[in-house]
Design a protein around this motif. Structure first.
Motif, PDB file in Angstrom:
ATOM      1  N   SER A 223       2.702   7.604   5.279  1.00 46.38           N
ATOM      2  CA  SER A 223       3.400   7.787   4.002  1.00 46.38           C
ATOM      3  C   SER A 223       3.563   9.274   3.681  1.00 46.38           C
ATOM      4  O   SER A 223       4.596   9.696   3.139  1.00 46.38           O
ATOM      5  CB  SER A 223       2.651   7.077   2.874  1.00 46.38           C
ATOM      6  N   GLU A 224       2.555  10.080   4.035  1.00 46.09           N
ATOM      7  CA  GLU A 224       2.662  11.528   3.822  1.00 46.09           C
ATOM      8  C   GLU A 224       3.722  12.127   4.738  1.00 46.09           C
ATOM      9  O   GLU A 224       4.473  13.031   4.340  1.00 46.09           O
ATOM     10  CB  GLU A 224       1.310  12.192   4.063  1.00 46.09           C
ATOM     11  N   ILE A 225       3.785  11.639   5.973  1.00 52.59           N
ATOM     12  CA  ILE A 225       4.807  12.111   6.909  1.00 52.59           C
ATOM     13  C   ILE A 225       6.193  11.763   6.393  1.00 52.59           C
ATOM     14  O   ILE A 225       7.136  12.548   6.529  1.00 52.59           O
ATOM     15  CB  ILE A 225       4.579  11.505   8.309  1.00 52.59           C
ATOM     16  N   ALA A 226       6.324  10.586   5.798  1.00 53.10           N
ATOM     17  CA  ALA A 226       7.614  10.169   5.229  1.00 53.10           C
ATOM     18  C   ALA A 226       8.076  11.179   4.176  1.00 53.10           C
ATOM     19  O   ALA A 226       9.265  11.539   4.112  1.00 53.10           O
ATOM     20  CB  ALA A 226       7.494   8.769   4.622  1.00 53.10           C
ATOM     21  N   GLU A 227       7.155  11.660   3.354  1.00 57.70           N
ATOM     22  CA  GLU A 227       7.506  12.649   2.333  1.00 57.70           C
ATOM     23  C   GLU A 227       7.907  13.972   2.965  1.00 57.70           C
ATOM     24  O   GLU A 227       8.896  14.593   2.563  1.00 57.70           O
ATOM     25  CB  GLU A 227       6.323  12.862   1.386  1.00 57.70           C
ATOM     26  N   VAL A 228       7.144  14.395   3.974  1.00 58.12           N
ATOM     27  CA  VAL A 228       7.427  15.670   4.642  1.00 58.12           C
ATOM     28  C   VAL A 228       8.798  15.646   5.308  1.00 58.12           C
ATOM     29  O   VAL A 228       9.565  16.614   5.231  1.00 58.12           O
ATOM     30  CB  VAL A 228       6.338  15.983   5.694  1.00 58.12           C
ATOM     31  N   MET A 229       9.145  14.518   5.944  1.00 55.58           N
ATOM     32  CA  MET A 229      10.380  14.427   6.710  1.00 55.58           C
ATOM     33  C   MET A 229      11.535  13.839   5.903  1.00 55.58           C
ATOM     34  O   MET A 229      12.637  13.669   6.431  1.00 55.58           O
ATOM     35  CB  MET A 229      10.138  13.587   7.970  1.00 55.58           C
ATOM     36  N   SER A 230      11.266  13.511   4.653  1.00 55.07           N
ATOM     37  CA  SER A 230      12.303  12.940   3.763  1.00 55.07           C
ATOM     38  C   SER A 230      12.926  11.678   4.354  1.00 55.07           C
ATOM     39  O   SER A 230      14.146  11.496   4.350  1.00 55.07           O
ATOM     40  CB  SER A 230      13.391  13.991   3.480  1.00 55.07           C
ATOM     41  N   LEU A 231      12.075  10.825   4.899  1.00 54.04           N
ATOM     42  CA  LEU A 231      12.498   9.547   5.449  1.00 54.04           C
ATOM     43  C   LEU A 231      11.667   8.441   4.798  1.00 54.04           C
ATOM     44  O   LEU A 231      10.635   8.704   4.191  1.00 54.04           O
ATOM     45  CB  LEU A 231      12.298   9.515   6.973  1.00 54.04           C
ATOM     46  N   SER A 232      12.119   7.219   4.930  1.00 56.25           N
ATOM     47  CA  SER A 232      11.377   6.102   4.354  1.00 56.25           C
ATOM     48  C   SER A 232      10.122   5.825   5.187  1.00 56.25           C
ATOM     49  O   SER A 232      10.107   6.090   6.399  1.00 56.25           O
ATOM     50  CB  SER A 232      12.247   4.854   4.306  1.00 56.25           C
ATOM     51  N   PRO A 233       9.067   5.288   4.574  1.00 56.27           N
ATOM     52  CA  PRO A 233       7.866   4.938   5.332  1.00 56.27           C
ATOM     53  C   PRO A 233       8.159   3.976   6.485  1.00 56.27           C
ATOM     54  O   PRO A 233       7.544   4.074   7.548  1.00 56.27           O
ATOM     55  CB  PRO A 233       6.952   4.294   4.278  1.00 56.27           C
ATOM     56  N   SER A 234       9.104   3.051   6.268  1.00 59.36           N
ATOM     57  CA  SER A 234       9.430   2.101   7.333  1.00 59.36           C
ATOM     58  C   SER A 234      10.069   2.815   8.520  1.00 59.36           C
ATOM     59  O   SER A 234       9.802   2.472   9.679  1.00 59.36           O
ATOM     60  CB  SER A 234      10.366   1.003   6.814  1.00 59.36           C
TER      61      SER A 234
END
Length: 262
Positions: A223-234
């Motif tokens: 979920s943190e990576i999703a925020e960093v990369m501006s992508l959805s968690p899925s």
């Protein structure tokens, strides 16, 4: 940063008392001082697991890994115990989840099919294959393939901790950690494996490499990576699954050679 519980004696003194004098009170003091590390690792892993998985269960599994780490750690080698113990704790948690069959057999079978497909296609074409090519090979729509990746995300998280050789404890994931002073008999195989893993990582897409780096080196949650990369968690989950299955496929091709050399 993990802070240990304060102790009247230094950890260096405790290690000497436990390893040299076999004082069990020193062992217990070491275990107690590193309990926060178990809680930290369990909390990080819980973020990426289904809500049905109890954090208390993870801590219980991880505590066994900490005890094992204290038993097996060689403080004279100059390694960081926190790093060594973290992987032991993580491995114990993964083992506990496997033994309790948190991943349905059907999901494991899907993960195996996708891994084998990546291994075969990328070996044939000598490059990373696209989702479209994978979907065609598996006789499904591209949207169905992405859904499968989502379903097997937890299985791929666990499976990278599988042993490289069935009878040994060395895992694929352990090759991604910088460790010193390995036993001489492992040196040749380990260098070969690390070189193969490095080449396999280079063949990942840029986004897949980023996910692997942030998850395994920076220890960010998905979920943190999703925020960093501006992508959805899925989407991050799918990228992680694809990266790990590709890496498993690349290393899996070496298994017959390792078995012959053992």
């Amino acid at each position: 940063m993990i802070h240990q519980k304060p102790n009247a004696r230094s950890n260096d003194e405790l290690w000497q008392e436990w390893k040299l004098e076999r004082r069990h009170e020193a062992k217990q003091a070491l275990i107690e001082s590193y309990v926060p590390l178990v809680e930290y690792v369990a909390s990080r892993m819980a973020v990426n697991l289904p809500k049905s998985v109890s954090k208390e269960d993870l801590i219980g599994f991880g505590a066994m890994g900490l005890i094992d780490a204290v038993d097996k750690f060689d403080y004279k080698r100059g390694l960081q115990f926190e790093t060594y113990a973290s992987w032991r704790i993580r491995g114990a948690i993964i083992d506990g989840l496997r033994q309790n069959d948190w991943v349905p057999r059907s999901v494991r079978e899907k993960a195996r099919r996708v891994e084998e497909a990546y291994q075969k296609l990328e070996q044939q074409r000598m490059r990373s294959v696209t989702d479209e090519e994978m979907a065609a090979y598996l006789n499904m729509k591209e949207s169905e393939f992405r859904q499968v990746l989502q379903e097997i995300s937890f299985a791929s998280l666990c499976s990278f901790d599988d042993p490289i050789k069935d009878e040994e404890s060395e895992t694929r994931l352990s090759l991604m950690v910088d460790e010193k002073a390995k036993n001489p008999e492992y040196t040749v195989n380990e260098l070969f494996l690390k070189e193969t893993l490095a080449k396999a990582i280079d063949k990942l897409t840029e986004k897949e490499r980023t996910v692997v780096s942030l998850f395994y080196y920076e220890e960010l949650s998905l979920s943190e990576i999703a925020e960093v990369m501006s992508l959805s968690p899925s989407r991050i989950s799918q990228l992680h699954s694809k990266a790990i299955l590709r890496l498993r496929g690349a290393l899996g091709r070496l298994k017959p050679q390792l078995m012959e050399g053992s």
